[in-house]
Scaffold this active site. Structure first.
Site, PDB file in Angstrom:
ATOM      1  N   ALA A  90      86.139 112.112 -54.482  1.00  0.00           N
ATOM      2  CA  ALA A  90      87.072 111.095 -54.954  1.00  0.00           C
ATOM      3  C   ALA A  90      87.923 110.484 -53.862  1.00  0.00           C
ATOM      4  O   ALA A  90      88.691 109.562 -54.130  1.00  0.00           O
ATOM      5  CB  ALA A  90      87.986 111.701 -56.027  1.00  0.00           C
ATOM      6  N   GLU A 208     105.333 107.622 -46.669  1.00  0.00           N
ATOM      7  CA  GLU A 208     104.169 108.013 -45.865  1.00  0.00           C
ATOM      8  C   GLU A 208     103.543 106.797 -45.202  1.00  0.00           C
ATOM      9  O   GLU A 208     103.191 106.828 -44.013  1.00  0.00           O
ATOM     10  CB  GLU A 208     103.129 108.713 -46.747  1.00  0.00           C
ATOM     11  N   ARG A 209     103.397 105.716 -45.940  1.00  0.00           N
ATOM     12  CA  ARG A 209     102.792 104.510 -45.369  1.00  0.00           C
ATOM     13  C   ARG A 209     103.682 103.881 -44.312  1.00  0.00           C
ATOM     14  O   ARG A 209     103.188 103.335 -43.323  1.00  0.00           O
ATOM     15  CB  ARG A 209     102.461 103.532 -46.500  1.00  0.00           C
TER      16      ARG A 209
END
Length: 352
Positions: A90, A208-209
């Site tokens: 996934a 996080e990004r």
């Protein structure tokens, strides 16, 4: 390296003093650590993943007992942190997650596997996302999409690591597979509500990004500096190659683009400090910074000529290391999807 960073106070600087931190909840401190690491260290040293991506799951959703137990050794660099979301089938799409956790009287039993886990071999504590809703044997409900976050510790029976994955770049980074074969996780190691992990993950993804954007623009800054020095010294036709109009114009455009995006990333850091960083703004910063990083480093390698293709020159390693940033933290295409949906361009809405 983690222990040395901890001794200098560079890890979890946001953590309150009672847990060993400095109480400096200003992301600019971690930003500086990232920038200096890209300049003088190696992008594979994931101090920011440890400090600003994984540890906040404990700081924001952990009980007081969990904070007292897990944060101090993480601050000292004695316990290295990782987060396990991506799976072999996934990827990082949470809806397709197969890992599951079954609830029992005083513990959960964790089954499944994860892949592409940064800090995967070194990590002592791993925050693992697993389905806990109906169909997973869970008693707590929450529906079929419920997810829990479980702190799995080194040495727990049934917890195994796979090989260090061979990658195109980031050779210093210990990216690995993880396997959970009936791992008994005590309820004292569950972060927050075991059905609300999806919401916890979504809240953390913006930061996080942004961390990826900070690293990407720092990497571009270093590539530019390395290349500027190179074109001043290397000669062709009896003069430095930096004096040719083509070189000057290309470097001038790169300088302007890097400066403009650096200002935007700095602005996003201030938004994060104010708790106002949205998913679409973080996604845009990540998309633009990683794509600029790729273009700049490609241009810089070209300006090195044949030398740029040689491993002895730093730009060669930087070219390999940069490619993954448009993929991890979700791809540039997914970032565009997030932004597009926030613009109201959702097929489900427009075709009703």
């Amino acid at each position: 390296m983690f222990r040395k960073a901890g001794e200098q106070g560079y890890l979890l600087m946001w953590a309150p003093e009672q847990y060993g931190g400095l109480g400096l909840d200003d992301m600019r401190y971690e930003q500086i650590v990232q920038e200096e690491n890209f300049l003088h260290g190696d992008p594979g040293l994931c101090l920011t993943l440890h400090s600003r991506v994984v540890a906040p799951y404990i700081g924001q959703h952990g009980t007081e007992a969990q904070k007292q137990r897990f944060l101090p050794p993480a601050v000292r660099g004695e316990k290295i942190l990782a987060v396990a979301m991506s799976e072999p089938a996934a990827g990082s799409v949470l809806a397709g997650m197969q890992a599951r956790a079954e609830e029992h009287a005083d513990h959960w039993v964790l089954h499944g596997s994860k892949t592409y886990i940064s800090n995967g071999l070194l990590a002592d504590l791993v925050v693992v996302a697993a389905k806990t809703g109906s169909g997973s044997g869970a008693k707590s409900g929450g529906g079929s999409h419920a997810i829990g976050l479980f702190v799995v510790e080194e040495g727990m029976a049934g917890f195994k690591r796979g090989r260090k994955l061979d990658k195109l770049g980031l050779d210093a980074q210990d990216t690995a597979e993880m396997f959970f074969d009936g791992v008994v996780v005590p309820k004292a190691n569950v972060l927050g509500d075991p059905t609300q992990g999806f919401r916890y993950l979504a809240q953390a993804l913006a930061v996080e990004r942004l961390q990826i954007a900070i690293g990407s623009i720092a990497h571009a800054q270093v590539a530019f500096a390395v290349t500027l020095e190179f074109v001043k010294e290397r000669t062709a036709f009896g003069r430095p190659i930096g004096t040719f109009q083509n070189s000057r114009f290309r470097l001038a455009r790169m300088r302007a683009e890097i400066d403009a995006l650096q200002s935007h990333v700095d602005h996003c850091v201030m938004l994060a400090n104010a708790g106002a960083l949205t998913a679409e703004v973080a996604s845009g910063a990540k998309m633009l910074a990683t794509e600029l990083e790729g273009r700049v480093i490609d241009e810089c390698l070209q300006l090195h000529g044949g030398a740029g293709y040689m491993e002895e020159y730093r730009i060669s390693r930087m070219y390999r290391d940069a490619r993954v940033t448009r993929i991890f933290g979700r791809t540039s295409e997914i970032m565009a999807e997030i932004i597009g949906r926030r613009l109201g361009l959702d097929e489900r809405r427009l075709t009703r």
